[in-house]
Design a protein around this motif. Structure first.
Motif, PDB file in Angstrom:
ATOM      1  N   ARG A   1       0.827  -1.189   0.000  1.00 13.13           N
ATOM      2  CA  ARG A   1       0.000   0.000   0.000  1.00 13.13           C
ATOM      3  C   ARG A   1       0.867   1.248   0.000  1.00 13.13           C
ATOM      4  NH1 ARG A   1      -5.466   0.001   2.141  1.00 13.13           N
ATOM      5  NH2 ARG A   1      -6.210  -1.965   1.390  1.00 13.13           N
ATOM      6  N   VAL A   2       0.460   2.211  -0.768  1.00 11.74           N
ATOM      7  CA  VAL A   2       1.180   3.476  -0.861  1.00 11.74           C
ATOM      8  C   VAL A   2       0.191   4.599  -0.594  1.00 11.74           C
ATOM      9  CG1 VAL A   2       2.483   5.009  -2.381  1.00 11.74           C
ATOM     10  CG2 VAL A   2       2.798   2.557  -2.540  1.00 11.74           C
ATOM     11  N   ALA A   3       0.589   5.527   0.274  1.00 18.76           N
ATOM     12  CA  ALA A   3      -0.273   6.677   0.570  1.00 18.76           C
ATOM     13  C   ALA A   3      -0.271   7.646  -0.610  1.00 18.76           C
ATOM     14  CB  ALA A   3       0.226   7.381   1.823  1.00 18.76           C
ATOM     15  N   VAL A   4      -1.428   8.197  -0.919  1.00 16.63           N
ATOM     16  CA  VAL A   4      -1.552   9.129  -2.031  1.00 16.63           C
ATOM     17  C   VAL A   4      -0.947  10.481  -1.659  1.00 16.63           C
ATOM     18  CG1 VAL A   4      -3.177  10.284  -3.560  1.00 16.63           C
ATOM     19  CG2 VAL A   4      -3.589   7.937  -2.864  1.00 16.63           C
ATOM     20  N   TYR A   5      -0.976  10.819  -0.374  1.00 15.57           N
ATOM     21  CA  TYR A   5      -0.389  12.071   0.106  1.00 15.57           C
ATOM     22  C   TYR A   5       0.546  11.775   1.268  1.00 15.57           C
ATOM     23  CZ  TYR A   5      -4.111  14.258  -2.570  1.00 15.57           C
ATOM     24  OH  TYR A   5      -4.935  14.639  -3.581  1.00 15.57           O
ATOM     25  N   ARG A   6       1.695  12.477   1.316  1.00 19.61           N
ATOM     26  CA  ARG A   6       2.590  12.397   2.461  1.00 19.61           C
ATOM     27  C   ARG A   6       2.228  13.548   3.388  1.00 19.61           C
ATOM     28  NH1 ARG A   6       6.445  15.237   3.956  1.00 19.61           N
ATOM     29  NH2 ARG A   6       6.816  16.204   1.949  1.00 19.61           N
ATOM     30  N   THR A   7       1.911  13.213   4.636  1.00 20.28           N
ATOM     31  CA  THR A   7       1.435  14.206   5.579  1.00 20.28           C
ATOM     32  C   THR A   7       2.409  14.341   6.743  1.00 20.28           C
ATOM     33  OG1 THR A   7      -0.814  13.573   5.032  1.00 20.28           O
ATOM     34  CG2 THR A   7      -0.521  14.867   7.018  1.00 20.28           C
ATOM     35  N   GLU A   8       2.722  15.591   7.092  1.00 17.05           N
ATOM     36  CA  GLU A   8       3.529  15.887   8.273  1.00 17.05           C
ATOM     37  C   GLU A   8       2.781  16.937   9.081  1.00 17.05           C
ATOM     38  OE1 GLU A   8       7.341  17.202   7.004  1.00 17.05           O
ATOM     39  OE2 GLU A   8       7.911  15.268   6.173  1.00 17.05           O
ATOM     40  N   ARG A   9       2.645  16.671  10.348  1.00 14.22           N
ATOM     41  CA  ARG A   9       1.901  17.589  11.209  1.00 14.22           C
ATOM     42  C   ARG A   9       2.855  18.287  12.165  1.00 14.22           C
ATOM     43  NH1 ARG A   9      -3.963  17.437  12.533  1.00 14.22           N
ATOM     44  NH2 ARG A   9      -4.125  19.192  13.919  1.00 14.22           N
ATOM     45  N   ASP A  10       2.719  19.611  12.279  1.00 11.53           N
ATOM     46  CA  ASP A  10       3.465  20.410  13.242  1.00 11.53           C
ATOM     47  C   ASP A  10       2.502  20.746  14.379  1.00 11.53           C
ATOM     48  OD1 ASP A  10       5.111  22.039  14.643  1.00 11.53           O
ATOM     49  OD2 ASP A  10       5.355  23.558  13.068  1.00 11.53           O
ATOM     50  N   TRP A  11       2.665  20.042  15.473  1.00  9.15           N
ATOM     51  CA  TRP A  11       1.721  20.201  16.583  1.00  9.15           C
ATOM     52  C   TRP A  11       1.866  21.558  17.249  1.00  9.15           C
ATOM     53  CZ3 TRP A  11      -2.096  16.829  16.856  1.00  9.15           C
ATOM     54  CH2 TRP A  11      -1.912  15.577  16.279  1.00  9.15           C
ATOM     55  N   ASP A  12       3.081  22.103  17.285  1.00  3.64           N
ATOM     56  CA  ASP A  12       3.286  23.397  17.944  1.00  3.64           C
ATOM     57  C   ASP A  12       2.622  24.534  17.177  1.00  3.64           C
ATOM     58  OD1 ASP A  12       4.769  22.168  19.920  1.00  3.64           O
ATOM     59  OD2 ASP A  12       6.657  22.414  18.818  1.00  3.64           O
ATOM     60  N   ALA A  13       2.754  24.513  15.851  1.00  2.00           N
ATOM     61  CA  ALA A  13       2.168  25.583  15.036  1.00  2.00           C
ATOM     62  C   ALA A  13       0.732  25.295  14.655  1.00  2.00           C
ATOM     63  CB  ALA A  13       3.001  25.776  13.773  1.00  2.00           C
ATOM     64  N   GLY A  14       0.292  24.066  14.809  1.00  2.00           N
ATOM     65  CA  GLY A  14      -1.081  23.702  14.438  1.00  2.00           C
ATOM     66  C   GLY A  14      -1.288  23.647  12.940  1.00  2.00           C
ATOM     67  N   THR A  15      -0.223  23.333  12.202  1.00  2.00           N
ATOM     68  CA  THR A  15      -0.331  23.260  10.743  1.00  2.00           C
ATOM     69  C   THR A  15      -0.038  21.847  10.258  1.00  2.00           C
ATOM     70  OG1 THR A  15       1.980  23.877  10.447  1.00  2.00           O
ATOM     71  CG2 THR A  15       0.369  25.666  10.430  1.00  2.00           C
ATOM     72  N   VAL A  16      -0.440  21.609   9.021  1.00  2.00           N
ATOM     73  CA  VAL A  16      -0.222  20.328   8.363  1.00  2.00           C
ATOM     74  C   VAL A  16       0.443  20.601   7.018  1.00  2.00           C
ATOM     75  CG1 VAL A  16      -1.337  18.289   7.396  1.00  2.00           C
ATOM     76  CG2 VAL A  16      -2.249  19.325   9.459  1.00  2.00           C
ATOM     77  N   THR A  17       1.486  19.827   6.687  1.00  2.00           N
ATOM     78  CA  THR A  17       2.127  19.905   5.373  1.00  2.00           C
ATOM     79  C   THR A  17       1.793  18.630   4.615  1.00  2.00           C
ATOM     80  OG1 THR A  17       3.937  21.212   6.270  1.00  2.00           O
ATOM     81  CG2 THR A  17       4.311  20.148   4.149  1.00  2.00           C
ATOM     82  N   VAL A  18       1.219  18.813   3.435  1.00  2.00           N
ATOM     83  CA  VAL A  18       0.777  17.677   2.619  1.00  2.00           C
ATOM     84  C   VAL A  18       1.451  17.775   1.251  1.00  2.00           C
ATOM     85  CG1 VAL A  18      -1.196  16.545   1.549  1.00  2.00           C
ATOM     86  CG2 VAL A  18      -1.429  17.558   3.810  1.00  2.00           C
ATOM     87  N   ALA A  19       2.101  16.668   0.816  1.00  2.00           N
ATOM     88  CA  ALA A  19       2.727  16.589  -0.506  1.00  2.00           C
ATOM     89  C   ALA A  19       2.051  15.460  -1.279  1.00  2.00           C
ATOM     90  CB  ALA A  19       4.221  16.333  -0.372  1.00  2.00           C
ATOM     91  N   PRO A  20       1.616  15.723  -2.515  1.00  2.00           N
ATOM     92  CA  PRO A  20       0.943  14.674  -3.296  1.00  2.00           C
ATOM     93  C   PRO A  20       1.929  13.678  -3.894  1.00  2.00           C
ATOM     94  CG  PRO A  20       1.073  16.682  -4.576  1.00  2.00           C
ATOM     95  CD  PRO A  20       1.620  17.001  -3.219  1.00  2.00           C
ATOM     96  N   LEU A  21       1.452  12.499  -4.183  1.00  2.00           N
ATOM     97  CA  LEU A  21       2.237  11.442  -4.822  1.00  2.00           C
ATOM     98  C   LEU A  21       2.545  11.858  -6.253  1.00  2.00           C
ATOM     99  CD1 LEU A  21       3.309   8.504  -4.554  1.00  2.00           C
ATOM    100  CD2 LEU A  21       1.124   7.760  -5.468  1.00  2.00           C
ATOM    101  N   ALA A  22       3.804  11.721  -6.664  1.00  2.00           N
ATOM    102  CA  ALA A  22       4.199  12.115  -8.016  1.00  2.00           C
ATOM    103  C   ALA A  22       4.568  10.910  -8.875  1.00  2.00           C
ATOM    104  CB  ALA A  22       5.378  13.079  -7.969  1.00  2.00           C
ATOM    105  N   ALA A  23       5.239   9.920  -8.278  1.00  2.00           N
ATOM    106  CA  ALA A  23       5.703   8.781  -9.087  1.00  2.00           C
ATOM    107  C   ALA A  23       5.802   7.537  -8.220  1.00  2.00           C
ATOM    108  CB  ALA A  23       7.061   9.091  -9.703  1.00  2.00           C
ATOM    109  N   LEU A  24       5.670   6.402  -8.878  1.00  2.00           N
ATOM    110  CA  LEU A  24       5.818   5.100  -8.231  1.00  2.00           C
ATOM    111  C   LEU A  24       6.837   4.288  -9.012  1.00  2.00           C
ATOM    112  CD1 LEU A  24       2.158   3.934  -7.524  1.00  2.00           C
ATOM    113  CD2 LEU A  24       3.870   4.545  -5.852  1.00  2.00           C
TER     114      LEU A  24
END
Length: 147
Positions: A1-24
């Motif tokens: 299984r491969v995630a369609v988006y890579r997600t990183e959460r910054d708990w201190d800032a309350g933000t989320v960084t999401v990068a879409p899948l580009a290649a397999l």
């Protein structure tokens, strides 16, 4: 299984960084017999995902959800046979400009190689004359007949 988006959460800032899948990159091998697949089938050995950092979005979870809800996703898949012997990779000429540059460099190199023997002969003649020695083939040249 491969995630369609890579997600990183910054708990201190309350933000989320999401990068879409580009290649397999899917590495497969041929298996002579596989349970339930009959005589001979392809089996996936490894799957490597590459995420597009240039298309990454950082924001609140609601903003990220809104940004990626309607965005189309384009994924390139490369299937590699791990049982295949390695092929030598050579750089390919990618267009007319590269071909033109290669031909120009070849013409310059050929002219230098063609002019080199005559220049070497002229240098040898001048060195011999400067050292008061007769040049090569001096008897056939009128200016050196009495040497």
């Amino acid at each position: 299984r491969v995630a369609v988006y890579r997600t990183e959460r910054d708990w201190d800032a309350g933000t989320v960084t999401v990068a879409p899948l580009a290649a397999l990159t899917v590495r497969v091998s041929f298996v002579a017999e596989r349970a339930g697949a009959g005589a001979g089938a392809w089996a996936a050995r490894a799957v490597e995902a590459v995420y597009d950092e240039a298309q990454a979005f950082t924001g609140t979870p609601a903003a990220v959800d809104l940004a990626f809800r309607t965005r189309p996703l384009s994924v390139t898949a490369l299937v590699v046979d791990v049982g295949e012997p390695a092929k030598p990779r050579t750089p390919l000429v990618r267009g007319d400009f590269e071909l033109l540059v290669a031909l120009m460099l070849l013409a310059v190199a050929a002219s230098l190689v063609a002019a080199l023997p005559s220049e070497m002969f002229r240098i040898e003649v001048n060195v011999l004359i400067n050292n008061r020695l007769p040049p090569p083939f001096f008897k056939s040249r009128p200016e050196f007949r009495g040497w």
